[in-house]
Design an enzyme around this catalytic site. Structure first.
Site, PDB file in Angstrom:
ATOM      1  N   SER A 184      36.281  28.786  22.328  1.00 27.49           N
ATOM      2  CA  SER A 184      36.247  28.975  23.790  1.00 27.49           C
ATOM      3  C   SER A 184      34.891  28.478  24.283  1.00 27.49           C
ATOM      4  O   SER A 184      34.030  29.256  24.665  1.00 27.49           O
ATOM      5  CB  SER A 184      36.467  30.447  24.133  1.00 27.49           C
ATOM      6  N   ASP A 222      40.360  22.857  39.125  1.00 23.32           N
ATOM      7  CA  ASP A 222      39.572  22.601  37.910  1.00 23.32           C
ATOM      8  C   ASP A 222      39.281  21.124  37.689  1.00 23.32           C
ATOM      9  O   ASP A 222      38.347  20.788  36.957  1.00 23.32           O
ATOM     10  CB  ASP A 222      40.334  23.108  36.671  1.00 23.32           C
ATOM     11  N   ALA A 253      40.683  30.315  39.387  1.00 25.02           N
ATOM     12  CA  ALA A 253      41.966  30.157  40.079  1.00 25.02           C
ATOM     13  C   ALA A 253      41.807  30.328  41.589  1.00 25.02           C
ATOM     14  O   ALA A 253      42.398  29.567  42.370  1.00 25.02           O
ATOM     15  CB  ALA A 253      42.970  31.161  39.530  1.00 25.02           C
ATOM     16  N   HIS A 282      35.542  59.606  49.397  1.00 27.10           N
ATOM     17  CA  HIS A 282      34.989  60.436  48.325  1.00 27.10           C
ATOM     18  C   HIS A 282      36.124  61.197  47.635  1.00 27.10           C
ATOM     19  O   HIS A 282      36.979  61.752  48.319  1.00 27.10           O
ATOM     20  CB  HIS A 282      33.998  61.451  48.884  1.00 27.10           C
ATOM     21  N   GLY A 319      31.609  33.082  26.473  1.00 28.35           N
ATOM     22  CA  GLY A 319      31.805  33.057  27.925  1.00 28.35           C
ATOM     23  C   GLY A 319      32.936  34.009  28.302  1.00 28.35           C
ATOM     24  O   GLY A 319      33.323  34.878  27.510  1.00 28.35           O
ATOM     25  N   VAL A 320      33.472  33.819  29.502  1.00 29.37           N
ATOM     26  CA  VAL A 320      34.513  34.708  30.024  1.00 29.37           C
ATOM     27  C   VAL A 320      35.701  34.787  29.061  1.00 29.37           C
ATOM     28  O   VAL A 320      36.136  35.878  28.672  1.00 29.37           O
ATOM     29  CB  VAL A 320      35.013  34.199  31.400  1.00 29.37           C
TER      30      VAL A 320
END
Ligand code: FAD
Length: 475
Positions: free
Chosen positions: A279, A322, A330, A454, A192-193
């Site tokens: 993780s 969370d 966050a 640009h 994952g992240v």
């Protein structure tokens, strides 16, 4: 003697400290309780994000990217950089300094906004007259009474069943951000992240990195076309990612760690490494809150149950970030913190879950907002898609970073933007334009008609919006 406040916030991460500051700005008498300690035992507000999450991971990603550029890409610019070395201790020291600047910044903001900060663990004692009694256990024990309580106690890393984090060999995000020397072989479980970001840091610094992922699809939540493009880039970089594995026994020894697993073909394999980063997600944290004392409702995952306005089952008790449902990000926590403070003040704070951007800060970066092509198909929505590769963008060529593309998804009838997906340089910054556009319910044509500087990477965004109607300015 107890101290009384209009609002007591428990947790000083991005959800909590932002809620506290906003509530104080709205005229309330506010306390914020946070237990995080720095190396010297002092306060370190900012939560996971500041101490062991967003900020330190981005600091290490930046340092390791400089190292990789000096080693591999300077030569293309005619710059000779020989004998390039990495001093990991110094790199980690810089990261710690960045974290401290952020901790200090939050303490300064508390002072400036007259938020009373209490360093320690906050726990419910009981419902008190006109509010709730909170016991703070820390440097100095205190009893606070708050008319409103905002819970922002965050999350903790999920461990593999039966494999505890020792933060030496088996690491959570905490240990992963404090590795003292580049490991020769690094294993990660979970692509994952966090897995991709941490894997990228140590691969760039010379580790042989293998990520084991249980799911058969790479980055299942990401638009398939974008995820495919990202995977190609990671493969080219030598970041080994094995999908569809089943992890078995994990054994640690003085030499490192040995992971038994079956690969996608069902073959038994062993991966030996010096260190393992696990993780595999995060679990909501209500440890020590004494939720039972007041009958605070938690769901089966241990998250605090809230409604769409972040109200819990208890009157005047709110929860954000969370520790509640929704993405563990966050900026989502911050938005909820602001919205709750405003609702306490009788205002109409609001979080638009459809326009929360997601970013993975690897190289290439991956960023998106709104729905993916596979979600639109599943929802039966008629859509148009337009893509534009950075390979055809002048600024990307000048930067020497042409990997990836911008992809627009718009409603087939109304042209309203339904999703924007980017893999490539500075995707984290480019995605903001799409977020603004979607907040204002813009059409793809709106973006196509806006003047973009640009040369800039954002011209690829404009081109992808044009491509929705099969047009291009890039001849
Ligand atoms: C490695 C990593 C990288 C990440 N990168 C990103 C990123 O780039 N972008 C992004 O948006 N998100 C990122 N995240 C996720 C992000 O860190 C979380 O979504 C965010 O921190 C959640 O904020 P929060 O306020 O809900 O909780 P937290 O930040 O976890 O804060 C909770 C705080 O409450 C304190 N606390 C808990 N219980 C008590 C108690 N009873 N009394 C007192 N204090 C208590 C904790 O000590 C902590 O300080 C990352 C996470 C990790 C692990």
């Amino acid at each position: 003697m107890s101290k009384s406040f209009d609002v007591v916030v428990i947790g000083g991460g991005p959800g909590g400290y932002i809620a506290a500051i906003r509530a104080a700005q709205l005229g309330f008498n506010v306390a914020c309780v946070d237990e995080w300690k720095n190396d010297k035992g002092g306060p370190a507000p900012g939560g996971t994000c500041t101490n062991v999450g967003c900020i330190p991971s981005k600091a290490l990603l930046q340092s390791s990217e400089h190292f990789e550029h000096a080693n591999k890409h300077f030569a293309e610019h005619g710059i000779t950089a020989s004998d390039v070395k990495i001093d990991v201790a110094k790199m980690v020291g810089r990261k710690d300094a960045v974290v401290k600047q952020n901790n200090d910044g939050i303490l300064y903001l508390f002072k400036k906004n007259k938020v009373s900060f209490f360093h320690g663990r906050g726990a419910f004692v009981k419902a008190a007259d006109g509010g709730y009694e909170i016991k703070v256990t820390g440097a100095a024990d205190e009893t606070l009474v708050g008319k409103h309580i905002v819970l922002a106690t965050g999350s903790n890393a999920r461990a593999l069943p039966g494999v505890a984090f020792d933060e030496e060999t088996v690491l959570s995000n905490d240990g992963a951000l404090r590795i003292g020397a580049t490991p020769k072989k690094l294993a990660l479980i979970g692509s994952g992240v966090i897995g991709l970001e941490m894997g990228s840091v140590w691969r760039r610094l010379g580790a042989d990195v293998t990520i084991l992922e249980g799911l058969p699809t790479f980055l299942g939540a990401v638009d398939e076309q974008i995820a495919k493009e990202a995977k190609k880039a990671f493969d080219k970089q030598g970041l080994k990612i094995e999908l569809g594995v089943k992890v078995g026994e994990v054994k640690t020894s003085k030499k490192g760690v040995s992971i038994a697993y079956t690969n996608a073909k069902g073959e038994a394999q062993t991966l030996d490494a010096d260190k393992l980063i696990v993780s595999i997600g995060r679990v909501p944290n209500t440890i020590g809150l004494n939720a039972e004392a007041v009958g605070l409702a938690l769901d089966e995952r241990g998250a605090i149950v809230v409604d769409g306005d972040c109200k819990t089952n208890l009157p005047n008790v709110w929860a954000v970030g969370d520790v509640v449902r929704g993405p563990m990000l966050a900026h989502k926590a911050e938005e909820e913190g602001v919205a709750v403070a405003e609702r306490i003040a009788g205002q109409h704070g609001h979080v638009n879950f459809n326009t929360i951007p997601w970013v993975i800060y690897t190289s290439p970066e991956i960023a998106w907002v709104g729905r993916t092509e596979q979600q639109l198909k599943a929802d039966g929505v008629a859509y148009k898609a337009g893509t534009f590769p950075f390979l055809a963008n002048g600024r990307a060529r000048a930067l020497g970073d042409t990997t990836g593309m911008v992809k627009f998804l718009a409603d087939a009838k109304t042209d309203e933007i339904l999703g924007v997906h980017i893999v490539g340089p500075m995707a984290s910054e480019l995605i903001s334009e799409a977020v603004v556009a979607m907040e204002f319910r813009a059409s793809a044509e709106d973006i196509a008609r806006i003047c973009h500087a640009h040369p800039s990477l954002s011209e690829a965004t404009k081109e992808a919006a044009l491509a929705v109607d099969k047009r291009t300015l890039n001849f």
